[in-house]
Design a protein around this motif. Structure first.
Motif, PDB file in Angstrom:
ATOM      1  N   GLU A  99      -4.725   6.851  -1.140  1.00 51.00           N
ATOM      2  CA  GLU A  99      -4.110   5.538  -0.924  1.00 51.00           C
ATOM      3  C   GLU A  99      -4.461   4.595  -2.073  1.00 51.00           C
ATOM      4  OE1 GLU A  99      -4.078   1.833   2.311  1.00 51.00           O
ATOM      5  OE2 GLU A  99      -4.989   3.775   2.840  1.00 51.00           O
ATOM      6  N   VAL A 134       0.553   5.125   0.893  1.00 47.73           N
ATOM      7  CA  VAL A 134      -0.334   5.992   1.663  1.00 47.73           C
ATOM      8  C   VAL A 134       0.240   7.405   1.691  1.00 47.73           C
ATOM      9  CG1 VAL A 134      -1.520   6.321   3.858  1.00 47.73           C
ATOM     10  CG2 VAL A 134      -0.946   3.996   3.092  1.00 47.73           C
ATOM     11  N   SER A 194       0.841  -1.203   0.000  1.00 48.90           N
ATOM     12  CA  SER A 194       0.000   0.000   0.000  1.00 48.90           C
ATOM     13  C   SER A 194       0.873   1.249   0.000  1.00 48.90           C
ATOM     14  CB  SER A 194      -0.902   0.025   1.231  1.00 48.90           C
ATOM     15  OG  SER A 194      -1.714  -1.131   1.291  1.00 48.90           O
TER      16      SER A 194
END
Length: 286
Positions: A223, A126, A124
């Motif tokens: 995100e 972010v 991920s």
């Protein structure tokens, strides 16, 4: 940062399982009659923020390390206009924002590849609420799968974030100018060659047999994440000491003169002959 400038940052982090080293050593001593020596010992200068490990030190357990290299440039004006035109409800004061194209090279290395294999992970990216993700690539897993099946090791990424096997599929001409070519360290023992031009984008010389398969998804404007996993069917032979590689790209919008700060979160699973399926997780900040 000038339009033709390329900025390179690298960092590394630990992917820990929660199994303490003492427990791992006990499990290993109980189930493996002969202690297996590390095959992926460090050499030379450690990769940036990676904690130093002595060459003869054994690191047992299902843990791993992740090496992330960020390559960035100012997004060309025509690409900014193209992206903003695709969203009628997006009103942006271009004069008060900067736009960046970000290319991430992720390399996951198991601490004990001889006894543990990688299953899958979620990577991920972010950003803070002030940063907006305008586009990302690749989205479908078939894109990288098809590229990995082609002959040769060149991968092209256009300014519009289109991955392809050659520049001829996206534009005419040859941007392979030696003055725009540079080597990038993507792990303790690994480098790749990259060529960049404002008009054509990036050309990467990457061993395709080491690439993972993955698909991307947007969680919010701030995100995006990719699910990554080994190719299917799995390969019978794995190169000892080599990592699991993935390439991601994004175009982001940031307040003027405020380069985006990013947290890369990795949550995955590994499977060992001793410890079974174990979750691992960690993060890297830029």
């Amino acid at each position: 940062m000038a339009d033709d400038d390329v900025q390179i940052e690298s960092s590394a982090g630990e992917l820990t399982s929660g199994i303490q080293m003492s427990s791992a050593r006990m499990m290993k001593a109980a189930y493996l009659p002969t202690s297996m020596k590390r095959q992926d010992a460090e050499f030379g200068v450690p990769f940036f923020k990676t904690p130093p490990i002595h060459q003869d030190e054994e690191v047992p357990g299902p843990n791993a390390r992740v090496f992330v290299t960020k390559i960035s440039n100012v997004t060309p004006d025509h690409e900014i206009k193209r992206i903003l035109s695709l969203s009628a409800d997006r009103e942006v004061d271009i004069c008060n924002h900067d736009f960046y194209t970000l290319l991430f090279y992720v390399n996951i290395q198991l601490n004990e590849p001889s006894t543990t294999r990688f299953i899958n992970a979620t990577v991920s990216f972010v950003f803070s609420s002030e940063i907006k993700i305008l586009d990302y690539s690749p989205k479908e897993k078939e894109i990288i799968t098809k590229i990995s099946e082609t002959v040769g090791d060149s991968i092209f990424l256009s300014p519009a974030l289109a991955f392809s096997v050659s520049i001829q599929q996206c534009a005419e001409g040859n941007p392979d100018d030696p003055k725009n070519r540079f080597e990038v360290r993507v792990g303790p023992e690994e480098k790749i060659t990259i060529t960049y031009s404002k008009k054509y984008g990036y050309s990467l010389l990457v061993p395709k047999n080491e690439l993972l398969e993955y698909e991307g998804m947007r969680k919010s404007e701030h995100e995006v994440y990719w699910e990554i996993y080994p190719p299917m069917p799995p390969k019978d032979i794995e190169i000892m000491g080599k990592g699991k590689h993935a390439i991601f790209s994004l175009i982001v919008q940031a307040p003027r003169d405020s380069p985006p700060e990013i947290t890369v979160c990795i949550a995955g699973k590994v499977k060992g002959k001793i410890w079974g399926v174990v979750p691992v997780q960690g993060l890297v900040d830029f």
